[in-house]
Design a protein around this motif. Structure first.
Motif, PDB file in Angstrom:
ATOM      1  N   UNK A  21     -21.486  79.902   8.875  1.00 44.95           N
ATOM      2  CA  UNK A  21     -21.753  78.264   7.782  1.00 44.95           C
ATOM      3  C   UNK A  21     -21.274  77.262   9.567  1.00 44.95           C
ATOM      4  N   UNK A  22     -20.402  77.776   9.601  1.00 45.11           N
ATOM      5  CA  UNK A  22     -19.786  76.894  11.706  1.00 45.11           C
ATOM      6  C   UNK A  22     -21.696  76.917  12.163  1.00 45.11           C
ATOM      7  N   UNK A  23     -22.328  77.732  12.188  1.00 46.84           N
ATOM      8  CA  UNK A  23     -23.911  77.929  13.158  1.00 46.84           C
ATOM      9  C   UNK A  23     -24.465  77.163  12.333  1.00 46.84           C
ATOM     10  N   UNK A  24     -24.710  77.292  10.938  1.00 46.10           N
ATOM     11  CA  UNK A  24     -25.447  76.297  10.270  1.00 46.10           C
ATOM     12  C   UNK A  24     -24.856  74.453  10.395  1.00 46.10           C
ATOM     13  N   UNK A  25     -23.970  74.471  10.563  1.00 46.31           N
ATOM     14  CA  UNK A  25     -23.425  73.043  11.190  1.00 46.31           C
ATOM     15  C   UNK A  25     -23.264  72.666  12.346  1.00 46.31           C
ATOM     16  N   UNK A  26     -23.600  73.385  13.129  1.00 47.68           N
ATOM     17  CA  UNK A  26     -24.129  73.026  14.140  1.00 47.68           C
ATOM     18  C   UNK A  26     -26.065  72.852  14.463  1.00 47.68           C
ATOM     19  N   UNK A  27     -26.534  73.511  14.048  1.00 49.08           N
ATOM     20  CA  UNK A  27     -27.852  73.583  14.353  1.00 49.08           C
ATOM     21  C   UNK A  27     -27.991  72.030  13.333  1.00 49.08           C
ATOM     22  N   UNK A  28     -27.232  71.757  12.019  1.00 48.68           N
ATOM     23  CA  UNK A  28     -27.681  70.500  11.487  1.00 48.68           C
ATOM     24  C   UNK A  28     -27.305  69.602  12.369  1.00 48.68           C
ATOM     25  N   UNK A  29     -26.259  69.485  13.336  1.00 46.40           N
ATOM     26  CA  UNK A  29     -25.770  68.737  13.684  1.00 46.40           C
ATOM     27  C   UNK A  29     -26.728  68.153  15.257  1.00 46.40           C
ATOM     28  N   UNK A  30     -27.179  69.469  15.360  1.00 45.37           N
ATOM     29  CA  UNK A  30     -28.196  69.148  16.661  1.00 45.37           C
ATOM     30  C   UNK A  30     -29.435  68.766  15.773  1.00 45.37           C
ATOM     31  N   UNK A  31     -29.633  69.079  14.835  1.00 37.87           N
ATOM     32  CA  UNK A  31     -30.816  68.694  14.651  1.00 37.87           C
ATOM     33  C   UNK A  31     -30.693  66.539  14.262  1.00 37.87           C
ATOM     34  N   UNK A  32     -30.331  66.327  13.809  1.00 39.43           N
ATOM     35  CA  UNK A  32     -29.493  64.612  13.391  1.00 39.43           C
ATOM     36  C   UNK A  32     -29.502  64.707  14.795  1.00 39.43           C
TER      37      UNK A  32
END
Length: 247
Positions: free
Chosen positions: A92-103
């Motif tokens: 979940x934290x990895x997904x959130x980090x990827x999401x942060x990088x995406x936006x």
């Protein structure tokens, strides 16, 4: 809604009744413990997302690969058994980090144009998220779940609008419709997902990682739309000021 009605009635009589707004008696202690774990995990996911944004600002990593990484992490979470809590939280934290990088590109643009817009958008999102989540908790059980079907239909309309703008060319009016309509939809999802999470917890579904993921998705979707709307408004104001100076 009864809690809010009683609250405003008490306000009209000139007496403050904090106990009404803090009355979560309809939520059992076990479910309340589950909600604490969900919102704590959500806060951790938001911090991880901020880290992803920071990494993008440093190394410009946001793009297709981070989007794929985000969806891949989410799929991995859903495929991992619930008893592997540490692994699912890490995903979940990895997904959130990827999401942060995406936006990250949108946030970087806001920082370059007007950092105040970024702060205002985050505060506005946090306030809206907190208010609508509290409304869902204080309302009667299952009161807003009927909105799920309407929101799904609205999401289909939003996808059609996006496809139309992609294939036939977008306009300013269509862009505004997409932004405001999408904002309305995801605000509704905050209420529905909160009530659905509570209802599932009452029936024994204590998957706090999946529930935190749902709320994190809603939070980011609302934040991005508020940020874009405020950023566009700020840019339009700057253009008007430049025109007045040139005139």
């Amino acid at each position: 809604m009864d809690a809010f009605t009683s609250f405003f009635d008490s306000q009209s009589r000139g007496c403050w009744r904090y106990d009404i707004l803090s009355d979560f008696s309809q939520i059992s202690p076990i479910v309340q413990t589950h909600l604490k774990k969900v919102y704590l995990t959500l806060c951790c996911a938001l911090v991880a997302s901020a880290v992803g944004v920071y990494l993008h600002v440093l190394w410009n990593i946001g793009g297709i690969l981070t989007t794929i990484g985000c969806f891949g992490s989410i799929a991995w979470i859903l495929a991992t058994p619930q008893h592997q809590e540490q692994k699912r939280v890490a995903l979940l934290l990895a997904s959130a980090a990827f999401q942060g990088a995406t936006i990250g590109p949108v946030i970087e643009l806001a920082i370059n144009i007007d950092p105040g817009v970024l702060v205002s958008a985050f505060v506005g999102t946090a306030v809206a998220f907190g208010c609508f989540s509290a409304a869902a908790m204080l309302a009667r059980r299952r009161e807003y779940l009927y909105l799920g079907g309407l929101l799904s239909s609205g999401m289909s309309i939003l996808l059609l609008l996006q496809f139309a703008s992609y294939f036939f060319g977008g306009s300013t009016a269509l862009f505004k419709i997409e932004m405001y309509f999408g904002l309305l939809l995801f605000v509704g999802y905050i209420v529905v997902d909160t009530q659905e999470m509570i209802e599932r917890a009452h029936f024994g579904d204590k998957d706090y990682v999946k529930h935190a993921l749902l709320l994190f998705t809603d939070f980011v979707a609302v934040f991005v739309r508020i940020l874009i709307i405020m950023l566009k408004s700020s840019m339009e104001k700057d253009e008007k000021r430049k025109k007045k100076r040139s005139d």
